[in-house]
Each structure stands twice: as structure tokens, then as C-alpha cells.
Motif scaffolding. Structure first.
Motif, PDB file in Angstrom:
ATOM      1  N   ILE A  64       0.823  -1.203   0.000  1.00  0.00           N
ATOM      2  CA  ILE A  64       0.000   0.000   0.000  1.00  0.00           C
ATOM      3  C   ILE A  64       0.861   1.260   0.000  1.00  0.00           C
ATOM      4  O   ILE A  64       0.595   2.224  -0.728  1.00  0.00           O
ATOM      5  N   ALA A  65       1.926   1.263   0.803  1.00  0.00           N
ATOM      6  CA  ALA A  65       2.807   2.434   0.866  1.00  0.00           C
ATOM      7  C   ALA A  65       3.466   2.678  -0.489  1.00  0.00           C
ATOM      8  O   ALA A  65       3.554   3.820  -0.961  1.00  0.00           O
ATOM      9  N   ARG A  66       3.928   1.595  -1.121  1.00  0.00           N
ATOM     10  CA  ARG A  66       4.543   1.712  -2.438  1.00  0.00           C
ATOM     11  C   ARG A  66       3.518   2.177  -3.473  1.00  0.00           C
ATOM     12  O   ARG A  66       3.806   3.024  -4.320  1.00  0.00           O
ATOM     13  N   LEU A  67       2.318   1.621  -3.385  1.00  0.00           N
ATOM     14  CA  LEU A  67       1.265   1.952  -4.335  1.00  0.00           C
ATOM     15  C   LEU A  67       0.868   3.415  -4.240  1.00  0.00           C
ATOM     16  O   LEU A  67       0.744   4.106  -5.255  1.00  0.00           O
ATOM     17  N   LEU A  68       0.680   3.903  -3.029  1.00  0.00           N
ATOM     18  CA  LEU A  68       0.242   5.288  -2.875  1.00  0.00           C
ATOM     19  C   LEU A  68       1.277   6.246  -3.438  1.00  0.00           C
ATOM     20  O   LEU A  68       0.931   7.243  -4.082  1.00  0.00           O
ATOM     21  N   ASP A  69       2.552   5.940  -3.237  1.00  0.00           N
ATOM     22  CA  ASP A  69       3.602   6.794  -3.770  1.00  0.00           C
ATOM     23  C   ASP A  69       3.556   6.818  -5.298  1.00  0.00           C
ATOM     24  O   ASP A  69       3.654   7.880  -5.922  1.00  0.00           O
ATOM     25  N   ARG A 107      -6.871  -2.236  -8.339  1.00  0.00           N
ATOM     26  CA  ARG A 107      -7.905  -3.007  -7.644  1.00  0.00           C
ATOM     27  C   ARG A 107      -7.587  -3.139  -6.151  1.00  0.00           C
ATOM     28  O   ARG A 107      -8.494  -3.111  -5.308  1.00  0.00           O
ATOM     29  N   LEU A 108      -6.309  -3.270  -5.822  1.00  0.00           N
ATOM     30  CA  LEU A 108      -5.908  -3.329  -4.417  1.00  0.00           C
ATOM     31  C   LEU A 108      -6.298  -2.047  -3.700  1.00  0.00           C
ATOM     32  O   LEU A 108      -6.865  -2.078  -2.597  1.00  0.00           O
ATOM     33  N   PHE A 109      -6.009  -0.914  -4.322  1.00  0.00           N
ATOM     34  CA  PHE A 109      -6.338   0.376  -3.727  1.00  0.00           C
ATOM     35  C   PHE A 109      -7.847   0.538  -3.593  1.00  0.00           C
ATOM     36  O   PHE A 109      -8.350   0.989  -2.549  1.00  0.00           O
ATOM     37  N   THR A 126      -2.208  12.372   5.685  1.00  0.00           N
ATOM     38  CA  THR A 126      -0.911  13.060   5.758  1.00  0.00           C
ATOM     39  C   THR A 126      -0.228  13.232   4.403  1.00  0.00           C
ATOM     40  O   THR A 126       0.619  14.112   4.253  1.00  0.00           O
ATOM     41  N   GLU A 127      -0.574  12.391   3.417  1.00  0.00           N
ATOM     42  CA  GLU A 127       0.071  12.473   2.110  1.00  0.00           C
ATOM     43  C   GLU A 127      -0.896  12.855   0.996  1.00  0.00           C
ATOM     44  O   GLU A 127      -0.621  13.762   0.208  1.00  0.00           O
ATOM     45  N   LEU A 128      -2.027  12.170   0.934  1.00  0.00           N
ATOM     46  CA  LEU A 128      -2.961  12.423  -0.167  1.00  0.00           C
ATOM     47  C   LEU A 128      -3.641  13.774  -0.036  1.00  0.00           C
ATOM     48  O   LEU A 128      -3.647  14.576  -0.975  1.00  0.00           O
ATOM     49  N   LYS A 129      -4.241  14.054   1.118  1.00  0.00           N
ATOM     50  CA  LYS A 129      -5.004  15.289   1.264  1.00  0.00           C
ATOM     51  C   LYS A 129      -4.157  16.541   1.053  1.00  0.00           C
ATOM     52  O   LYS A 129      -4.584  17.455   0.322  1.00  0.00           O
ATOM     53  N   PRO A 130      -2.964  16.653   1.677  1.00  0.00           N
ATOM     54  CA  PRO A 130      -2.176  17.865   1.420  1.00  0.00           C
ATOM     55  C   PRO A 130      -1.824  18.060  -0.056  1.00  0.00           C
ATOM     56  O   PRO A 130      -1.809  19.190  -0.551  1.00  0.00           O
ATOM     57  N   LEU A 131      -1.546  16.959  -0.755  1.00  0.00           N
ATOM     58  CA  LEU A 131      -1.206  17.075  -2.172  1.00  0.00           C
ATOM     59  C   LEU A 131      -2.417  17.526  -2.986  1.00  0.00           C
ATOM     60  O   LEU A 131      -2.298  18.400  -3.862  1.00  0.00           O
ATOM     61  N   VAL A 132      -3.583  16.951  -2.699  1.00  0.00           N
ATOM     62  CA  VAL A 132      -4.800  17.368  -3.414  1.00  0.00           C
ATOM     63  C   VAL A 132      -5.112  18.826  -3.099  1.00  0.00           C
ATOM     64  O   VAL A 132      -5.475  19.594  -4.006  1.00  0.00           O
TER      65      VAL A 132
END
Length: 218
Positions: A64-69, A107-109, A126-132
Motif C-alpha cells: 500500500i505504501a509503495r502503491l500510494l507513492d 484493484r488493491l487500492f 498526511t500524504e494524499l489530502k495535502p497534495l490534493v
């Protein structure tokens, strides 16, 4: 204290395990996948697998960590100094390419989100929201300059996500409905052209359609 460096064999085995875990988790979800299934898929014994990852959760969180990046990289590249329509066109294309090249990851996400994001809620905050939030301000700035029509920038991002990832998460449905002639590899190019027309023509200000640079196919 220095961490002991991994050997080439250890790195290869770890990657083999994560690839097998990705297959299992994308098909069965976190709860449905078992360590025995992952070990069998990886072609190694359960004790050998547990040498690298002590728990199923450790494998899942690593993926998941790798995928989100990876998933966030196209959004990070949205350039506030670029022309808005080509920038958004590139973003749509990159997201479609990811659906084409990383369907299991998509599909995993999706499965994780549908379960209420129990393992990645902190990463979303902490990562997605600030970037959006950051890129929404970029898009809002283009709107204030009159370079694209005014819409809610966050809902625009949501719409791009949902339409592009559809081609990964519902791939079988897409191919069945399109049929053998249109459901092959070219479906992604067809989708790209359609989504460009849908989003970019809708965002192009009517008063300046002739003066804005035309979107070229990438």
C-alpha cells in the motif's frame, strides 16, 4: 546502529513475495488472502516467507505504501507554471496509463478504500489530502486567471480519478461491452480521446476558445 545490507537474493525474494501478495490481495482483499496462498503463489515455503515478512499485515502495508507513492506521482507533476489544458491532458493520460499498466495495484487500492481504508487512513490524511489541497489551489489559480472555466477543483480531480481508474477496476466489464474489435489494447487510446474531449472541452472558456492553444494528442 547500521542496518545490515540486503543481498541480491534477499531483494529478489522480497520482490517475489510482494508480487505474489499483490496478486492475492487484489483478488481476495486483505481478509480473504492468506499467508499460505501467498507462499504458494511465490513458490516458497511458509517459514521462508515469514523470514522476510512476519505478518500478512506487513506485506499489505508495504504494498500500500509503495502503491500510494506511485499513484500520486502524476498529480505531483501537475505544473502550476504550465498551460492548464495540456497539463490536465497529460494528467489524464498518465492516469489511464497507470490503469493499463498497474491493474492489480488499482484493484488493491479500490478494495482498501471500499473497506473504509483501515490500513491507510493516516496516509490519506498526511500524504494524499495535502497534495490534493495543493493542486486544487493550482487549478483554482488557473480559473481565477480565466484560463479554464470555474468548477470545483477537488471534484474535478475526483472525476478524473473515477473515470480513468474505471478501466482497471472494471476491466472485464469494459472489454465485454466493447467486444473483441474495440476491447483490445486500443481501448485505452479510445478512452483517452474521449476523456480529453469530456474534460478539456468542458474546461476551455467559451470566450477564448480560439485564442487558447489547441490540445494535441500525446
Amino acid at each position: 546502529m547500521e542496518t545490515q545490507r540486503k543481498t541480491r537474493i534477499q531483494i529478489e525474494n522480497q520482490e517475489r513475495i510482494l508480487d505474489a501478495a499483490l496478486e492475492a490481495f487484489s483478488e481476495r482483499g486483505f481478509r480473504g488472502a492468506t499467508i499460505d496462498q501467498i507462499a504458494d503463489q511465490a513458490g516458497m515455503s511458509k517459514p521462508n516467507l515469514l523470514y522476510y515478512f512476519r505478518r500478512k499485515k506487513d506485506m499489505y502495508e508495504a504494498l500500500i505504501a509503495r502503491l500510494l507513492d506511485t499513484w500520486l506521482e502524476p498529480l505531483r507533476e501537475l505544473d502550476d507554471e504550465g498551460d492548464p489544458l495540456p497539463e490536465l491532458q497529460s494528467y489524464i493520460r498518465r492516469k489511464l496509463e497507470m490503469s493499463r499498466d498497474f491493474p492489480r495495484e488499482s484493484r488493491l487500492f479500490a478494495n482498501e478504500i471500499l473497506q473504509g481504508a483501515p490500513h491507510i487512513r493516516s496516509l490519506l490524511e498526511t500524504e494524499l489530502k495535502p497534495l490534493v489541497d495543493e493542486k486544487a489551489e493550482v487549478i483554482r489559480g488557473w480559473m481565477k486567471q480565466g484560463r479554464i472555466n470555474a468548477v470545483d477543483p477537488r471534484h474535478l480531480i475526483f472525476s478524473i480519478w473515477s473515470t480513468t481508474q474505471h478501466y482497471a477496476d472494471f476491466d472485464i466489464q469494459v472489454r465485454v461491452i466493447l467486444g473483441p474489435d474495440r476491447g483490445a489494447e486500443g481501448r485505452f487510446e479510445d478512452a483517452a480521446r474521449y476523456l480529453e474531449a469530456l474534460f478539456l472541452d468542458g474546461l476551455r472558456p467559451a470566450a477564448s476558445r480560439d485564442s487558447l492553444p489547441k490540445v494535441q494528442s500525446l
